[in-house]
Every structure is written in structure tokens, then in C-alpha cells.
Design a protein around this motif. Structure first.
Motif, PDB file in Angstrom:
ATOM      1  N   THR A   2       0.826  -1.194   0.000  1.00  0.00           N
ATOM      2  CA  THR A   2       0.000   0.000   0.000  1.00  0.00           C
ATOM      3  C   THR A   2       0.860   1.242   0.000  1.00  0.00           C
ATOM      4  N   ALA A   3       0.528   2.168  -0.907  1.00  0.00           N
ATOM      5  CA  ALA A   3       1.276   3.420  -0.951  1.00  0.00           C
ATOM      6  C   ALA A   3       0.938   4.253   0.265  1.00  0.00           C
ATOM      7  N   THR A   4       1.940   4.660   1.006  1.00  0.00           N
ATOM      8  CA  THR A   4       1.748   5.442   2.212  1.00  0.00           C
ATOM      9  C   THR A   4       2.679   6.641   2.201  1.00  0.00           C
ATOM     10  N   PRO A   5       2.136   7.870   2.177  1.00  0.00           N
ATOM     11  CA  PRO A   5       3.028   9.032   2.212  1.00  0.00           C
ATOM     12  C   PRO A   5       3.934   8.972   3.423  1.00  0.00           C
ATOM     13  N   VAL A   6       5.171   9.419   3.247  1.00  0.00           N
ATOM     14  CA  VAL A   6       6.144   9.287   4.323  1.00  0.00           C
ATOM     15  C   VAL A   6       5.781  10.100   5.550  1.00  0.00           C
ATOM     16  N   ASP A   7       5.011  11.173   5.387  1.00  0.00           N
ATOM     17  CA  ASP A   7       4.671  11.928   6.595  1.00  0.00           C
ATOM     18  C   ASP A   7       3.610  11.232   7.422  1.00  0.00           C
ATOM     19  N   GLY A   8       3.052  10.127   6.881  1.00  0.00           N
ATOM     20  CA  GLY A   8       2.137   9.290   7.651  1.00  0.00           C
ATOM     21  C   GLY A   8       0.795   9.921   7.926  1.00  0.00           C
ATOM     22  N   GLY A   9       0.531  11.102   7.389  1.00  0.00           N
ATOM     23  CA  GLY A   9      -0.748  11.730   7.620  1.00  0.00           C
ATOM     24  C   GLY A   9      -0.837  12.476   8.928  1.00  0.00           C
ATOM     25  N   ASP A  10       0.200  12.452   9.744  1.00  0.00           N
ATOM     26  CA  ASP A  10       0.198  13.143  11.026  1.00  0.00           C
ATOM     27  C   ASP A  10       1.106  14.364  11.002  1.00  0.00           C
ATOM     28  N   GLY A  11       1.425  14.835   9.809  1.00  0.00           N
ATOM     29  CA  GLY A  11       2.345  15.963   9.689  1.00  0.00           C
ATOM     30  C   GLY A  11       3.744  15.471   9.442  1.00  0.00           C
ATOM     31  N   PRO A  12       4.584  16.283   8.813  1.00  0.00           N
ATOM     32  CA  PRO A  12       5.947  15.853   8.482  1.00  0.00           C
ATOM     33  C   PRO A  12       6.765  15.556   9.720  1.00  0.00           C
ATOM     34  N   THR A  27      14.717   6.559  23.976  1.00  0.00           N
ATOM     35  CA  THR A  27      14.542   5.758  22.764  1.00  0.00           C
ATOM     36  C   THR A  27      14.544   6.637  21.533  1.00  0.00           C
ATOM     37  N   SER A  28      13.920   7.806  21.632  1.00  0.00           N
ATOM     38  CA  SER A  28      13.848   8.700  20.473  1.00  0.00           C
ATOM     39  C   SER A  28      15.216   9.224  20.076  1.00  0.00           C
ATOM     40  N   THR A  29      16.082   9.540  21.068  1.00  0.00           N
ATOM     41  CA  THR A  29      17.399  10.046  20.713  1.00  0.00           C
ATOM     42  C   THR A  29      18.276   8.950  20.133  1.00  0.00           C
ATOM     43  N   VAL A  30      18.116   7.711  20.637  1.00  0.00           N
ATOM     44  CA  VAL A  30      18.866   6.593  20.067  1.00  0.00           C
ATOM     45  C   VAL A  30      18.443   6.364  18.627  1.00  0.00           C
ATOM     46  N   GLY A 121      19.112   7.678   2.636  1.00  0.00           N
ATOM     47  CA  GLY A 121      18.331   8.811   3.105  1.00  0.00           C
ATOM     48  C   GLY A 121      16.852   8.471   3.192  1.00  0.00           C
ATOM     49  N   LEU A 122      16.336   7.770   2.179  1.00  0.00           N
ATOM     50  CA  LEU A 122      14.932   7.364   2.199  1.00  0.00           C
ATOM     51  C   LEU A 122      14.675   6.345   3.305  1.00  0.00           C
ATOM     52  N   TYR A 123      15.610   5.431   3.495  1.00  0.00           N
ATOM     53  CA  TYR A 123      15.457   4.428   4.554  1.00  0.00           C
ATOM     54  C   TYR A 123      15.370   5.112   5.923  1.00  0.00           C
ATOM     55  N   ALA A 124      16.238   6.104   6.144  1.00  0.00           N
ATOM     56  CA  ALA A 124      16.200   6.850   7.407  1.00  0.00           C
ATOM     57  C   ALA A 124      14.907   7.635   7.543  1.00  0.00           C
ATOM     58  N   ARG A 125      14.461   8.219   6.451  1.00  0.00           N
ATOM     59  CA  ARG A 125      13.223   9.000   6.475  1.00  0.00           C
ATOM     60  C   ARG A 125      12.023   8.132   6.843  1.00  0.00           C
ATOM     61  N   LEU A 126      11.982   6.929   6.290  1.00  0.00           N
ATOM     62  CA  LEU A 126      10.897   6.008   6.630  1.00  0.00           C
ATOM     63  C   LEU A 126      10.981   5.590   8.096  1.00  0.00           C
ATOM     64  N   GLY A 127      12.192   5.372   8.590  1.00  0.00           N
ATOM     65  CA  GLY A 127      12.345   5.010   9.997  1.00  0.00           C
ATOM     66  C   GLY A 127      11.879   6.107  10.922  1.00  0.00           C
ATOM     67  N   GLU A 128      12.236   7.357  10.594  1.00  0.00           N
ATOM     68  CA  GLU A 128      11.768   8.492  11.397  1.00  0.00           C
ATOM     69  C   GLU A 128      10.258   8.602  11.361  1.00  0.00           C
ATOM     70  N   ALA A 129       9.695   8.432  10.176  1.00  0.00           N
ATOM     71  CA  ALA A 129       8.242   8.560  10.033  1.00  0.00           C
ATOM     72  C   ALA A 129       7.505   7.479  10.819  1.00  0.00           C
ATOM     73  N   THR A 130       8.058   6.264  10.810  1.00  0.00           N
ATOM     74  CA  THR A 130       7.427   5.165  11.549  1.00  0.00           C
ATOM     75  C   THR A 130       7.334   5.481  13.039  1.00  0.00           C
ATOM     76  N   GLY A 132       7.247   8.429  14.337  1.00  0.00           N
ATOM     77  CA  GLY A 132       6.630   9.718  14.610  1.00  0.00           C
ATOM     78  C   GLY A 132       5.130   9.785  14.411  1.00  0.00           C
ATOM     79  N   VAL A 133       4.513   8.707  13.940  1.00  0.00           N
ATOM     80  CA  VAL A 133       3.068   8.729  13.715  1.00  0.00           C
ATOM     81  C   VAL A 133       2.330   8.133  14.905  1.00  0.00           C
ATOM     82  N   ARG A 134       1.057   8.481  15.012  1.00  0.00           N
ATOM     83  CA  ARG A 134       0.254   8.020  16.153  1.00  0.00           C
ATOM     84  C   ARG A 134      -0.607   6.817  15.818  1.00  0.00           C
ATOM     85  N   ARG A 135      -0.995   6.656  14.564  1.00  0.00           N
ATOM     86  CA  ARG A 135      -1.899   5.565  14.201  1.00  0.00           C
ATOM     87  C   ARG A 135      -1.115   4.270  13.976  1.00  0.00           C
ATOM     88  N   PRO A 136      -1.447   3.210  14.682  1.00  0.00           N
ATOM     89  CA  PRO A 136      -0.713   1.946  14.528  1.00  0.00           C
ATOM     90  C   PRO A 136      -0.712   1.416  13.101  1.00  0.00           C
TER      91      PRO A 136
END
Length: 310
Positions: A2-12, A27-30, A121-130, A132-136
């Protein structure tokens, strides 16, 4: 997928710098440090300026512009298509396959979608987005996209590529390759296993054939996904010296044909040994992993074909 925008819909989700002070390590800083490390590793082969910018943070000695060009332009260009594409060159089907992944997750592909800097860079961006979103459900979709990126477009070529960079024997870049290898293995261990072999390997052209002629051999050994080895200009020059033949400066297939014309037996013997060296590398890399086993089998087939041809 499923195509999912990287911002996850909860803002960038923006990058976060790792706190270098005495504050609490959360955990967030690690996680932020993990993603910034991957970005920094990807930046090194991007350009000499980028390598200088991140090199000190990674503990690397400075790399000259000449060393950088020799490594990442002349010998080991950091494009997935070269190592996974059927042409063994920049662009083509291999690059199109990676560009399709960018579009599948809702991002317009960059000009060089399969460059290592873009992929990490994209791999890191997806990891950050995962994280940072609230919806499981959104987090699960993003994590799945990140796993697909790793198993389809990073793991199938990057371990062997780092070995090829190590072969160049540039101390700072050897250190970079070691850091990148350890980071890659950490991601390998952290992700759920891939359910199937990567498409690039499933769709790979045939490997070595017993009846291959000189022209077929020169094409075979210079296309990694066909031969199972990465034959750089530097390594080819070293092979010419070991075979006792002259090395002609030019495109690798031209240089290899010249070696075969001068002393076919010595050249074929060296090539067979080189294929055997890569077979062992693949075999030792990740025992039990289907991808590395595939590469080892392909290199073994090439070694046998070369020995039969002598």
C-alpha cells in the motif's frame, strides 16, 4: 504494498540531532542517532564535499578529491542498478525498478533514485516517520515500506559493494566500508525476514554458460548480477599484473579482451580464482541467508565455467 506518504498523515516528521551533552538518553534520541548515522554513511560516496562534511563526525580521515573520484566514479559507482541491473550499468531496468518503489510509497523519484545516498536517506526517512506517527496502522505500513526498501534495494547489493570498496585499499574508505557494513548488519538483524527472494535476483539474466565464448565471457564477468563478482578497474589492473599481461586503459570489457588476447590461459586462470574469491566472500557473509547463498552459487558457477574454458 500500500502506498503510504512518508509523513504518515500526522504531519511531516523532521530529523532530530543526537544530544551530545549529559541529558537523558531516550529511545527517540537513540533512534535519531541511528537514522543520522545512516544518512552520514550515505553522504560519503555522494561527493568529495559531502565526504569531508560528515567524515570527521564518522571518525574518518580526510579523503582527497582524487581518491574520492577514483573510488566512487572510476571503480565503485554507488548505484544499485550497476550491481542488480541486467545491463550492469547506470540507469536502465535496475534504476527503473528502484524508481518504481519511490512512486509506490507516494514520493516522486529523485534524479538518481538508486544512488546509495538517496536510498539510505529514504530508509532513514521512513524510519523516522514510523516512530513519529500516532496511528498503529500507518506505522505498520511505513515499517513495511522500510523493510521492502531494505530487502529489495539495499541488502541484495550493498554487502558485496562494500567488499569491493575495501579492495581499493584506501584506509579512510576501508574504515567507511566497515562502519557501513556494521550498520547494515544491525538493520539486517532488526528487521523481520523477507518472505521471498528480491525481484532483482528472481529476474536476473542467466549466469555463466558452459559454451561461453570470449565475447560472452567479457560481458559475463563485468555484469555482477550475472557473474556473482564485482570486477572493478583497479582489480582488473591487478589481475593483469598477476597474469603477466599488459593492462590497457579504457572500458573494462576492452581491457579484459586485450588481456585474453595476450595470454588467454593466464587471464582465465586469474578470473577463475577471482570468482572463487567472491564465492567464498558471499558464502561467509551471512550463513543461512538466501540472498548471500544466491550470490555464492552464481560466483561458483562462474568459477566453474572459467575453469572449464581454460
Amino acid at each position: 504494498m500500500t502506498a503510504t506518504p512518508v509523513d504518515g498523515g500526522d504531519g511531516p516528521v523532521t530529523g532530530r540531532a543526537v544530544d551530545g551533552g549529559d541529558g537523558p538518553v531516550t529511545t527517540s534520541t537513540v533512534a535519531a542517532g541511528r537514522w543520522e548515522l545512516l544518512r552520514a554513511l550515505g553522504a560519503v560516496p555522494d561527493s568529495p564535499a559531502a565526504a569531508r562534511c560528515v567524515g570527521s563526525a564518522l571518525g574518518l580521515e580526510p579523503v582527497s578529491g582524487a581518491e574520492h573520484t577514483d573510488a566512487f566514479v572510476l571503480n565503485c559507482p554507488p548505484y544499485a542498478a550497476i550491481y542488480l541491473g541486467p545491463e550492469g550499468a547506470i540507469g536502465g531496468e535496475g534504476a527503473d525498478r528502484v524508481a518504481g518503489f519511490w512512486r509506490a510509497i507516494g514520493i516522486t523519484p529523485p534524479a538518481e533514485p538508486d544512488h546509495l545516498a538517496a536510498l539510505l536517506g529514504l530508509y532513514a526517512r521512513l524510519g523516522e516517520a514510523t516512530g513519529g506517527v500516532r496511528r498503529p496502522a500507518t506505522a505498520a505500513a511505513l515499517a513495511q515500506s522500510q523493510a521492502v526498501l531494505f530487502w529489495e534495494h539495499l541488502w541484495p547489493w550493498l554487502p558485496a559493494y562494500l567488499d569491493a570498496v575495501t579492495d581499493l585499499q584506501v584506509p579512510s574508505l576501508t574504515r567507511w566500508a566497515d562502519l557501513a557494513r556494521r550498520a547494515l548488519v544491525a538493520e539486517f538483524s532488526a528487521l523481520p525476514p523477507s518472505p521471498r527472494r528480491p525481484l532483482a535476483l528472481r529476474a536476473a539474466p542467466p549466469g555463466a554458460q558452459p559454451s561461453a565464448g570470449p565475447g560472452d565471457l567479457t560481458e559475463l564477468v563485468t555484469i555482477p548480477v550475472r557473474s556473482g563478482l564485482i570486477l572493478t578497474r583497479r582489480r582488473l589492473a591487478e589481475g593483469a599484473a598477476r597474469a603477466g599481461v599488459g593492462f590497457r586503459i579504457g572500458e573494462r570489457r576492452f581491457a579484459l579482451r586485450a588481456m585474453l588476447e595476450q595470454d588467454p590461459r593466464a587471464t582465465l586462470s586469474w578470473l577463475a580464482a577471482e570468482a572463487g574469491r567472491w564465492q567464498q566472500r558471499h558464502h561467509d557473509r551471512a550463513p543461512g541467508d538466501e540472498v548471500t547463498a544466491w550470490w555464492a552459487a552464481r560466483a561458483a558457477r562462474t568459477a566453474q565455467a572459467l575453469r572449464d574454458y581454460e
